[in-house]
Write a protein that holds these residues in place. Sequence first.
Motif, short mmCIF file in Angstrom:
data_model
loop_
_atom_site.label_atom_id
_atom_site.label_comp_id
_atom_site.label_asym_id
_atom_site.label_seq_id
_atom_site.Cartn_x
_atom_site.Cartn_y
_atom_site.Cartn_z
N HIS A 184 25.35 17.49 -19.63
CA HIS A 184 26.26 16.63 -18.88
C HIS A 184 27.13 15.87 -19.87
O HIS A 184 26.62 15.11 -20.69
N TYR A 217 32.52 15.65 -16.59
CA TYR A 217 33.06 14.62 -15.70
C TYR A 217 34.37 14.11 -16.29
O TYR A 217 34.42 13.71 -17.45
N SER A 251 22.42 9.86 -12.36
CA SER A 251 21.81 11.03 -11.73
C SER A 251 21.54 12.16 -12.72
O SER A 251 20.97 13.19 -12.36
N TYR A 296 35.84 12.02 -11.25
CA TYR A 296 35.45 10.71 -10.74
C TYR A 296 36.71 9.87 -10.51
O TYR A 296 37.73 10.06 -11.16
N ARG A 346 17.27 7.27 -14.88
CA ARG A 346 17.98 8.47 -14.48
C ARG A 346 17.03 9.37 -13.69
O ARG A 346 15.81 9.22 -13.70
N THR A 359 35.06 17.81 -6.45
CA THR A 359 34.84 19.07 -7.14
C THR A 359 35.73 20.13 -6.51
O THR A 359 36.27 19.94 -5.42
N ALA A 373 32.10 6.42 -12.78
CA ALA A 373 31.14 7.53 -12.74
C ALA A 373 29.72 7.05 -13.01
O ALA A 373 28.89 7.81 -13.51
N SER A 383 26.96 9.00 -11.16
CA SER A 383 26.78 10.32 -11.77
C SER A 383 26.00 10.22 -13.08
O SER A 383 25.14 11.07 -13.37
N VAL A 441 33.60 17.84 -12.62
CA VAL A 441 33.48 16.81 -11.58
C VAL A 441 34.52 15.74 -11.87
O VAL A 441 34.61 15.25 -13.01
N LEU A 445 28.57 9.18 -3.14
CA LEU A 445 27.27 8.91 -3.75
C LEU A 445 26.87 7.47 -3.40
O LEU A 445 27.59 6.53 -3.74
N PHE A 495 30.47 13.28 -20.20
CA PHE A 495 31.33 12.34 -19.48
C PHE A 495 32.54 12.02 -20.35
O PHE A 495 32.39 11.41 -21.42
N VAL A 519 33.07 11.30 -5.88
CA VAL A 519 33.48 12.28 -6.87
C VAL A 519 34.07 13.47 -6.12
O VAL A 519 33.87 13.65 -4.91
#
Length: 243
Positions: free
Chosen positions: A14, A134, A34, A165, A4, A240, A28, A31, A163, A193, A16, A238
């Motif tokens: 974060h 996410y 990241s 996905y 990561r 936003t 995702a 993401s 976010v 991405l 998910f 993704v």
Amino acid sequence: MAERARKEEGSPEHLFFSPHPDDVALGAYASLLSVPRDVVPTLVTVFSQSCWEFVLPVDPARALAVTSLRMGEDRRFARAHGANLVHLGFRDTSLRAPPGGPPESEEARATLAVRVREALRDTLAHVSDDAVCYVPLGISSHADHLLVRDAVRALRGDRGRVVYYEDLPYSAHHPDDEIVDYAWALGLSPRCLDMTALWSAKLRGLSFYASQLEPRTLPAVEAHARRLGAGRKLCERVWTVAS
């Protein structure tokens, strides 16, 4: 597995949100990779009871065995990616309205929506306002995906960063113009991405969910990634809230 990203100063949490085991790995993954290295991501699998696997016909009598198998795959994926994992234990559509049976009623769906929102409210209770959440875009119109998306969207509102996905492999079967129009109607704008260098890592990530992938799934996912990369790259996209 691929590393990561390094932590940035003051990096937020974060989370998910995955309707089912495998949705984050499918849509995702970039993401997830990241997330800064010393931030522990949290995977929240909402509909973790199932009788769906790629053995037909769907048989609710297999629910316990299939659920155990899929939850085990989810745990191994989370462990390999250094993530916390929360299973909320809701029954997915294969158990609520199996193929060939009566459809789920609007009343039952509305009641379930309230229960999902309350469970996710509890999950988010101790999460900071700047946490990144996410959620699936919902392009598939899959009931479970929409329930998760709409619950988080309602709970976070303008307080948090959400976010969206893309739902895979479903997105691969929609014209791109249709996906763009759908996302714009939600007030969203895109970001691609680049996954080209990480594609082999994504395939390894997906291999954790062997019971949930049929032969045509991976080719469809790759075809969509190439479409997003204009044939030169492999990408995930993704969305936003448009600024």
